[in-house]
Structure formats: C-alpha cells, structure tokens
Design an enzyme around this catalytic site. Structure first.
Site, PDB file in Angstrom:
ATOM      1  N   HIS A   1       7.714 -14.893 -33.947  1.00  0.00           N
ATOM      2  CA  HIS A   1       6.432 -14.455 -34.505  1.00  0.00           C
ATOM      3  C   HIS A   1       6.538 -13.008 -34.945  1.00  0.00           C
ATOM      4  O   HIS A   1       7.421 -12.263 -34.485  1.00  0.00           O
ATOM      5  CB  HIS A   1       5.284 -14.629 -33.490  1.00  0.00           C
ATOM      6  N   CYS A   2       5.667 -12.616 -35.876  1.00  0.00           N
ATOM      7  CA  CYS A   2       5.586 -11.221 -36.298  1.00  0.00           C
ATOM      8  C   CYS A   2       4.222 -10.693 -35.866  1.00  0.00           C
ATOM      9  O   CYS A   2       3.656 -11.148 -34.877  1.00  0.00           O
ATOM     10  CB  CYS A   2       5.822 -11.085 -37.794  1.00  0.00           C
ATOM     11  N   ALA A   3       3.645  -9.757 -36.618  1.00  0.00           N
ATOM     12  CA  ALA A   3       2.395  -9.132 -36.186  1.00  0.00           C
ATOM     13  C   ALA A   3       1.208 -10.087 -36.224  1.00  0.00           C
ATOM     14  O   ALA A   3       0.296  -9.984 -35.403  1.00  0.00           O
ATOM     15  CB  ALA A   3       2.099  -7.911 -37.058  1.00  0.00           C
TER      16      ALA A   3
END
Length: 502
Positions: A26-28
């Site tokens: 996942h990212c932000a």
C-alpha cells in the site's frame, strides 16, 4: 480497525482470491496489487464497497483507493488473507511484467524523477517568492531613484521600487533564498545521477560523486554561454588532445546519460571482478572512466540533444501555430497522467528552464490540474446531498486544485467519462490561451491553484485568466453534458458508466 474487516474480506474475494495475488502493498491512500489475472478482479463490485473510493490499473498494478486509513485496511487485509505484504519497490518490479516496453520506459522515468519532485517543487516556490521580492514593481513603494534622479524606461514610463529596493530585511531574505535555489537547480545533475544509480540498484554514492564532477566549481558554469561561444574556456591538456572544462549545471539529458553509463559499467566490472578486490577495482574502473566519457563524449552529445529537444518544444510553443500546440497539449495532459506519459514532461520542462530560464510548457500542467478538479467539483455540487459520493468527490477536487489529480481522475472522472472530457476541453482552451499569450513559469512549481506562484513577472495576469478558463469551463460543461445526455452513457474498459443523479 474492526470496521474494515468485512470490506477487507470482500476485497480479497473480489480480486480473485489469494491465488490471484502475486504481490500486494500500500502507499499513502491506495492498496496496490499485482494480480496473476487482472480480468478476475470484479471492478464494479470492488468500487461498491463502502471503504473503497475508486480503482484503476496503472504501471502493471491494480490499485484500490481507500483513503488516509489505508494502513489500517491493509493490516486487516493481511490478517484475513494470510498474505505477507511486500515493499513498494518489489511490487513495482513484479508489476513491470504486465507492462509493454513503452509503459516500462515511462515507469523507469518516473522512478528517476519522482524522488526529485519534492526538491524541484520547493525550488519553484523559492524562485516564485524571490520573483515577487525582486522582480515586481509596486507603485505604492515609490519611484526608483538611480544616481539621484527618478528612473524611467526607454519609453518614458516610470520605474517603481520593488520590495528588496526598500527593505533591507527582505533584501537579505532574497539573497539567502538563492542558497537553496541554486542548490536545487544549478546542481540538479547531482540529484539525477543519484536517482539513476538508485533506480539501477548500483552504488548511490558513486552517482553523487559523478554528479558533482559535472557541476564542479573548477568547470566553466553552463550558464556562461558568452564565454563558451567566444572560446574562452579552460582546458585539460593531455598533450595530444585537449578537453574543454565545461560544466553541466541544470542539464538533464547529459546527467541521465552519464548516470546510466556509470550504472552499466559498475554492473559489468562487478560481474568480472573477483570478490576479494571488487571493493577497490569496481568503483575505480566504473567511476573514473565514466567521468572522462561524460566530459569527452556524453556531455557534449547530451547537451546538444537537450538543446534540440528544448528548441523543438520551444518552436511549438512560440511558432505561428502555438495556439494549436497549446490546445492539443492542454487537452491531452490528463490522459498522459493516466498512461504515465506525463513523467516525460518533467525532463522537458527542466531542459527548457536550462535553455531559456523559463518554461511555457509547465503552466499548462497546472491548468490541467485545475480543470480536472473543477469537473469533479461540478460532480460534487450536483450530488452534494449524497454522503458517500461527497466523501469521494470533494477531497478529490481539493487534491486536484493542489496539484495531485490521481484521486480525481481515477476516483471520478475516468469512471464517468464525461467529467474527464469536460476537464480535457477546459484544459485545452486554457492551454491555448496560455501559449498564445506566452504565459511562462520560472520553473516547475506546485500544480493547480498554487501554480501562479511560479509565474514570471509578465505572466501573472494571463496566468490568472487561464486559471479562470480552466476553472469555469469544465464546471459548466459537466452540467451541459448531463442536461443533453452527452457521453453520460459511455463505457470505459467494458464497464457500464452510471449516470449521476442531478
């Protein structure tokens, strides 16, 4: 975290189950999957989940927009699926197996320039602020005095003081801010060569050293064009040949070519060198020859390529059909973002700044951000009483106005098509006006509404007018498209696009 448990379980099922997941991270704001068979993901049902704000496929990854609590969602997904997350770099690496050569090229460019963007944006803000301090004449500060007499232009117009002319404090601030400004732009090749070695997985400190050798104070500054043209350049004298001592400050293409040369030489010597002496042999035989090649071959060739590229783009931006160039580029920039092609424009903008001390190309990017944001704002306004729709559309619009369009594009505009087209049309007209009036920025800045901070002195008014075009045209077009049922029943990627309520 328990409020995500049901949606996380459903998402696992809807992406095709555990066996359809090669990698996940996942990212932000997004879950990022590399799927064995992307066709097994049920996008309609995924986007119907309460926690999901949209989905899209980019760079070989199926990405699901969750929002700021994506880390909580990811932890719940891990617990339910039993799948260990992997690093974003590994997901990118696996995802490239799903991309064609052009997508891989764009992904590689993105990985080189993305780490540099925060510094470049800060530099743009600094230059914009310095521009206000030293370049904007303010009538209220009085007429400038030169040699004891009021100053006038050649046409007889009075010259007024700037802020630095009347304030010792702001004059000091202006001089101080050139320290980071120079570090970011004049020494940009250091960042580029570092980013290339980082991307290639080779020794990053060697990339930094290589970059420094391209901008060393021993060399004639690349901005010393008059000295270069006059032949007033010091040389390294090797007896049977001489080599000009010219620097490559702010140059993009020479730095990229030099960085890749270093990376490939290091890989080559690491393969053929015994481990016992590799720590000494590999850095020496990778770095020193690269430095020589960079100044003898790559630098001059790269500089010329960069000049041709900048001249070609500048010709399109300033020729007799520049308004058409602006219309096309402005209209197509949002699709560039969708495909990843927009990463190419960073290199072009920086090359334009190096050659012309400004860029007419970058403002159109800011206008595209605004246009896509306004299309989403219209969607939000028409559906503002729908709590779930508002939770997606309003933050996406704000994000676009501040320069980040992915939530707007992938969460709303691509899904419904006609807001995307409305934004493209608004951006096209804003780009046409912008280029026709030679609206320029000193360098890359913050996209969207803050973009005006990077405008040149003579461009503030036209920058503002183009912003207004980008703001109002898409907003109005969304209402017109819905009223006359234009593109509201189109399909994208084989999925039905629902018409939003009014």
């Amino acid at each position: 975290m328990s409020d995500f448990k049901q949606d996380a379980a459903h998402l696992l099922e809807l992406v095709g189950g555990k066996e359809n997941i090669q990698a996940v991270t996942h990212c932000a704001t997004r879950m990022r999957f590399v799927l064995v068979d992307p066709e097994n993901a049920d996008k309609n049902q995924i986007e119907a989940l309460e926690s999901v704000k949209g989905s899209f496929t980019q760079a070989g990854q199926f990405q699901v927009i969750i929002g700021n609590r994506v880390s909580d969602f990811f932890n719940e997904f891990q617990a339910i699926s039993g799948i260990e997350g992997t690093s974003k770099d590994n997901v990118k690496r696996v995802g490239k197996s799903n991309m064609n050569w052009l997508q891989q090229l764009m992904a590689n460019l993105a990985e080189i320039f993305s780490p540099l963007i925060p510094a470049i944006i800060i530099g743009g803000l600094i230059l914009g602020f310095r521009n206000v301090l030293e370049g904007v004449q303010i009538e209220a500060l009085g007429q400038a005095i030169v040699d004891g007499a009021p100053a006038f232009t050649n046409s007889g117009e009075p010259i007024y003081n700037t802020i630095v002319d009347v304030s010792p404090f702001w004059n000091g601030v202006n001089h101080f801010l050139w320290l980071p400004g120079e570090a970011i732009f004049h020494f940009l090749p250091v960042g580029i060569t570092w980013a290339v070695t980082r991307k290639m997985g080779t020794t990053q400190i060697l990339g930094i050293v290589l970059g420094i050798t391209l901008v060393s104070p021993q060399l004639l500054n690349a901005y010393g064009v008059e000295e270069i043209l006059a032949g007033d350049v010091q040389q390294w004298d090797f007896g049977f040949f001489q080599l000009d001592m010219i620097g490559y400050q702010a140059q993009v293409i020479p730095a990229m070519l030099a960085g890749f040369t270093l990376a490939y030489l290091e890989r080559f010597f690491r393969k053929i060198t015994p481990e016992a002496i590799s720590m000494i042999v590999v850095p020496f035989f990778a770095l020193v020859p690269t430095i020589f090649i960079a100044h003898a071959v790559i630098g001059p060739i790269g500089w010329q390529l960069g000049k041709w590229l900048a001249d070609g783009v500048q010709w399109g931006l300033s020729g007799s059909l520049n308004w058409l160039f602006g219309f096309i580029f402005g209209g197509l920039y949002a699709p560039f973002v969708v495909t990843g092609l927009h990463h190419m424009t960073n290199a072009i903008d920086l090359q334009l700044v190096a050659e012309y001390n400004q860029t007419i190309l970058w403002p159109m990017i800011a206008f595209s951000n605004i246009a896509q944001g306004s299309a989403v704002l219209a969607i939000w306004w028409k559906n503002r009483h729908d709590e779930k729709e508002s939770a997606v559309s309003l933050p996406a619009a704000i994000s676009a106005y501040l320069g980040v369009t992915e939530p707007a594009l992938f969460g709303i505009n691509i899904k419904y098509v006609y807001p995307l087209v409305a934004g493209m049309i608004g951006s096209a007209f804003a780009g046409m006006y912008s280029v026709a009036t030679s609206t320029a920025a000193y360098t890359i800045g913050v996209g969207g509404l803050p973009g005006i901070l990077s405008a040149t002195n003579s461009s503030y008014l036209n920058f503002g007018i183009a912003m207004a075009i980008a703001f109002f045209v898409p907003f109005v077009l969304v209402f017109i498209f819905e009223k006359y049922n234009v593109l509201t029943d189109q399909k994208l990627e084989g999925l039905p696009i629902p018409k939003l309520g009014s």
